[in-house]
Structures are given as structure tokens and as C-alpha cells.
Write an enzyme that holds these catalytic residues in place. Structure first.
Site, PDB file in Angstrom:
ATOM      1  N   SER A 131       0.854  -1.197   0.000  1.00  0.00           N
ATOM      2  CA  SER A 131       0.000   0.000   0.000  1.00  0.00           C
ATOM      3  C   SER A 131       0.883   1.238   0.000  1.00  0.00           C
ATOM      4  CB  SER A 131      -0.861  -0.026   1.274  1.00  0.00           C
ATOM      5  OG  SER A 131      -1.342   1.254   1.598  1.00  0.00           O
ATOM      6  N   TYR A 144      -2.026  -0.341  10.499  1.00  0.00           N
ATOM      7  CA  TYR A 144      -2.229  -0.824   9.120  1.00  0.00           C
ATOM      8  C   TYR A 144      -0.970  -0.547   8.304  1.00  0.00           C
ATOM      9  CZ  TYR A 144      -4.071  -1.018   4.327  1.00  0.00           C
ATOM     10  OH  TYR A 144      -4.266  -1.311   2.986  1.00  0.00           O
TER      11      TYR A 144
HETATM   12  N1  LIG Z   1      -8.696  -0.304  -1.579  1.00  0.00           N
HETATM   13  C1  LIG Z   1      -7.602   0.432  -1.377  1.00  0.00           C
HETATM   14  O1  LIG Z   1      -7.637   1.681  -1.408  1.00  0.00           O
HETATM   15  C2  LIG Z   1      -6.281  -0.238  -1.142  1.00  0.00           C
HETATM   16  C3  LIG Z   1      -5.126   0.553  -1.250  1.00  0.00           C
HETATM   17  C4  LIG Z   1      -3.895  -0.050  -1.027  1.00  0.00           C
HETATM   18  C5  LIG Z   1      -3.813  -1.391  -0.732  1.00  0.00           C
HETATM   19  N2  LIG Z   1      -4.944  -2.131  -0.620  1.00  0.00           N
HETATM   20  C6  LIG Z   1      -4.816  -3.546  -0.287  1.00  0.00           C
HETATM   21  O2  LIG Z   1      -5.339  -4.300  -1.343  1.00  0.00           O
HETATM   22  C7  LIG Z   1      -5.753  -5.574  -0.848  1.00  0.00           C
HETATM   23  C8  LIG Z   1      -7.140  -5.885  -1.377  1.00  0.00           C
HETATM   24  O3  LIG Z   1      -8.038  -4.936  -0.842  1.00  0.00           O
HETATM   25  P1  LIG Z   1      -9.385  -4.494  -1.566  1.00  0.00           P
HETATM   26  O4  LIG Z   1      -9.336  -3.030  -1.644  1.00  0.00           O
HETATM   27  O5  LIG Z   1      -9.625  -5.288  -2.785  1.00  0.00           O
HETATM   28  O6  LIG Z   1     -10.422  -4.864  -0.399  1.00  0.00           O
HETATM   29  P2  LIG Z   1     -11.744  -5.749  -0.350  1.00  0.00           P
HETATM   30  O7  LIG Z   1     -12.591  -5.484  -1.549  1.00  0.00           O
HETATM   31  O8  LIG Z   1     -12.308  -5.522   1.007  1.00  0.00           O
HETATM   32  O9  LIG Z   1     -11.198  -7.241  -0.468  1.00  0.00           O
HETATM   33  C9  LIG Z   1     -10.507  -7.853   0.592  1.00  0.00           C
HETATM   34  C10 LIG Z   1     -10.346  -9.345   0.273  1.00  0.00           C
HETATM   35  O10 LIG Z   1      -9.639  -9.939   1.379  1.00  0.00           O
HETATM   36  C11 LIG Z   1     -10.351 -11.094   1.803  1.00  0.00           C
HETATM   37  N3  LIG Z   1     -10.231 -11.244   3.245  1.00  0.00           N
HETATM   38  C12 LIG Z   1     -10.518 -10.332   4.217  1.00  0.00           C
HETATM   39  N4  LIG Z   1     -10.345 -10.879   5.431  1.00  0.00           N
HETATM   40  C13 LIG Z   1      -9.954 -12.171   5.223  1.00  0.00           C
HETATM   41  C14 LIG Z   1      -9.630 -13.250   6.072  1.00  0.00           C
HETATM   42  N5  LIG Z   1      -9.664 -13.129   7.411  1.00  0.00           N
HETATM   43  N6  LIG Z   1      -9.266 -14.426   5.520  1.00  0.00           N
HETATM   44  C15 LIG Z   1      -9.242 -14.578   4.171  1.00  0.00           C
HETATM   45  N7  LIG Z   1      -9.524 -13.589   3.307  1.00  0.00           N
HETATM   46  C16 LIG Z   1      -9.886 -12.407   3.835  1.00  0.00           C
HETATM   47  C17 LIG Z   1     -11.814 -10.847   1.439  1.00  0.00           C
HETATM   48  O11 LIG Z   1     -12.462 -12.084   1.187  1.00  0.00           O
HETATM   49  P3  LIG Z   1     -13.548 -12.786   2.153  1.00  0.00           P
HETATM   50  O12 LIG Z   1     -14.453 -11.730   2.685  1.00  0.00           O
HETATM   51  O13 LIG Z   1     -14.200 -13.791   1.234  1.00  0.00           O
HETATM   52  O14 LIG Z   1     -12.741 -13.460   3.203  1.00  0.00           O
HETATM   53  C18 LIG Z   1     -11.676 -10.064   0.131  1.00  0.00           C
HETATM   54  O15 LIG Z   1     -11.641 -10.960  -0.958  1.00  0.00           O
HETATM   55  C19 LIG Z   1      -5.663  -5.487   0.672  1.00  0.00           C
HETATM   56  O16 LIG Z   1      -4.471  -6.105   1.104  1.00  0.00           O
HETATM   57  C20 LIG Z   1      -5.587  -3.990   0.939  1.00  0.00           C
HETATM   58  O17 LIG Z   1      -4.897  -3.713   2.122  1.00  0.00           O
HETATM   59  C21 LIG Z   1      -6.186  -1.588  -0.827  1.00  0.00           C
END
Ligand SMILES: NC(=O)c1ccc[n+]([C@@H]2O[C@H](COP(=O)([O-])OP(=O)(O)OC[C@H]3O[C@@H](n4cnc5c(N)ncnc54)[C@H](OP(=O)(O)O)[C@@H]3O)[C@@H](O)[C@H]2O)c1
Length: 237
Positions: A131, A144
Site C-alpha cells: 500500500s 495498518y
Molecule cells: N482499496 C484500497 O484503497 C487499497 C489501497 C492499497 C492497498 N490495498 C490492499 O489491497 C488488498 C485488497 O483490498 P481491496 O481493496 O480489494 O479490499 P476488499 O474489496 O475488502 O477485499 C478484501 C479481500 O480480502 C479477503 N479477506 C478479508 N479478510 C480475510 C480473512 N480473514 N481471511 C481470508 N480472506 C480475507 C476478502 O475475502 P472474504 O471476505 O471472502 O474473506 C476479500 O476478498 C488489501 O491487502 C488492501 O490492504 C487496498
């Protein structure tokens, strides 16, 4: 030739879901790991959904063992699953801190460790979704950011360890990306053009990373929207 195999954690939503779709289009066999792997609604003969709570290290080890028993090589591991708990650090619930560290940092470390033999065999690629918070101070998001900085540093250290084996390692550091990540948070990117990245754009960046010519590795990639505009969903007390 056999299909390439990719494992994507957190493929049921957001970035992981967009990436799983792109990889399927590119002809990969995709192993999709999350708590509710069917939630993303992607069904495909080349998609294997595996259920695992990645915030529980013993389950991560078990899941990796299961994968090692079923596959003998892995071309791509994307450690993407993650969650964020934000707010003043003194107000964070210790259970949330543990969950976040386990999910964002411990799980990628364990998966990578257990699956490296399969990746080495394929001269494969590990992509860790870190991130922007790993790169600059993130007040109200210290814990985080610490998990994401840990993941970034892990990626850089690991590349120097495994590059001689042909394994590639990349840390991808996105800024605000419009996904359900913000559903439970009190802030989100403004819904204004240029103020957020999209999961599809992150998936495209992953494809750019994996398609680098042999002998060259993108070890770190930072992606930011043109504008910095947040919305607060409720007033801070
Ligand atoms: N969105 C942003 O602005 C942003 C920016 C920088 C980095 N990121 C990073 O990008 C990655 C993906 O995030 P996203 O934005 O796509 O978020 P998201 O839409 O909330 O997706 C998160 C994913 O993680 C899985 N997950 C959450 N808790 C889990 C657990 N305990 N065990 C297994 N799987 C779990 C969820 O699946 P289930 O609910 O099916 O478990 C979901 O598929 C993350 O690492 C986040 O930190 C996001």
C-alpha cells in the site's frame, strides 16, 4: 503446454476479484483463497475456490499444505487479502490489531514460505499487495501502515534471497482504490474522476508486472490517483 497456475488470496472482492478475472482471461488456472471464496460470483472450470480464514496462522499453514498436496508447481502467488482498522492508535481494539497483523503480514509470510518450493520449480512470481501507506506516514492508520511496510520490506529482502533461483518478487503499493475495503470505514475516496484507482487498473498493473521480459523484474510499483480527495462519512468525535 499446461496452463500456468496462479494463487490469489482475497479473490472474492475488489482488487483480488478483478485480478482473478484478468488471469482467467489470460489462460491461467486460478486458486482463489478467502473466507467466502464464492462471494465474488466468478465461476469457471479453471477457478478453484478454497476457503480459509487467513487471519488464523494455523489455518494458513493447513491451506498451504493442502495446495502443496494438490499442485507441484506454482507460477504466480498474489498475496492480496487484507483489511484495515483505522483510528487513533490508542483506540484500537487489540483483537483487531492481531487480526490485521495476521491477515496482512503473517499470512503472506507463511504462504510464501510454504509455497516457495512450488514457485522455485516454475521460476514463478510472488506479488505482494502492499500500500502507499508503506511509503509515507499514515496518521490514524499506524498499525495498518506498519503491516504494509513490513510486507514491502519482506518483498525487497526476499527478492535478494530468491533471485538466484529465478523467482521474481514484487511489492505493489496502490493508493486509494475504489473497492468494498472502505465499506466499514469512516472515510473513502471521493467519487470524483481522478480521485481513485479502480481494481481493474490494479489488475492491469499486475499483468504488466508479470509480462516483463525475461531477465527483468519490477520489484516495486507505486500507483496513485491524480487527485487526493477523501470523503469523511461521519464527523469525528
Ligand atoms: N482499496 C484500497 O484503497 C487499497 C489501497 C492499497 C492497498 N490495498 C490492499 O489491497 C488488498 C485488497 O483490498 P481491496 O481493496 O480489494 O479490499 P476488499 O474489496 O475488502 O477485499 C478484501 C479481500 O480480502 C479477503 N479477506 C478479508 N479478510 C480475510 C480473512 N480473514 N481471511 C481470508 N480472506 C480475507 C476478502 O475475502 P472474504 O471476505 O471472502 O474473506 C476479500 O476478498 C488489501 O491487502 C488492501 O490492504 C487496498
Amino acid at each position: 503446454m499446461d496452463k500456468k497456475t496462479a494463487l490469489v488470496t482475497g479473490a472474492s472482492s475488489g482488487i483480488g476479484q478483478a485480478l482473478a478475472k484478468s488471469l482467467l482471461k489470460e489462460g491461467y488456472f486460478v486458486i482463489a483463497v478467502s473466507r467466502k471464496p464464492e462471494r465474488g460470483g466468478v465461476t469457471n472450470a479453471d477457478l478453484l475456490p478454497l476457503r480459509c480464514d487467513l487471519s488464523r496462522p494455523e489455518m494458513v499453514t493447513k491451506c498451504a499444505g493442502n495446495i502443496r498436496g494438490r499442485f507441484d508447481r506454482l507460477d504466480l502467488l498474489v498475496n492480496n487479502a487484507g483489511a484495515g482498522f483505522f483510528g487513533l492508535h490508542e483506540g484500537l481494539d487489540p483483537a483487531d490489531v492481531t487480526c490485521m497483523v495476521n491477515l496482512n503480514l503473517t499470512a503472506p509470510l507463511i504462504f510464501t514460505s510454504r509455497l516457495l518450493p512450488l514457485l522455485r520449480k516454475a521460476k514463478g512470481h510472488i506479488i505482494n499487495i502492499s500500500s502507499i501507506t508503506a511509503k509515507r506516514p499514515s496518521p490514524m492508520g499506524s498499525a495498518y501502515a506498519a503491516t504494509k511496510a513490513g510486507l514491502l520490506h519482506f518483498s525487497n529482502c526476499l527478492f535478494d534471497e530468491v533471485r538466484k533461483n529465478g523467482v521474481k518478487v514484487t511489492a505493489l503499493c496502490p493508493d486509494m482504490t475504489m473497492t468494498p475495503f472502505f465499506d466499514k470505514l469512516d472515510f473513502a475516496p471521493a467519487a470524483e474522476e481522478g480521485a481513485f484507482l479502480t481494481p481493474e487498473l490494479i489488475a492491469e498493473s499486475v499483468m504488466f508486472i508479470v509480462k516483463q521480459p525475461p531477465g527483468s523484474v519490477v520489484t516495486e510499483l507505486v500507483l496513485r490517483p491524480q487527485l487526493h480527495r477523501l470523503i469523511r462519512k461521519k464527523q469525528e468525535s
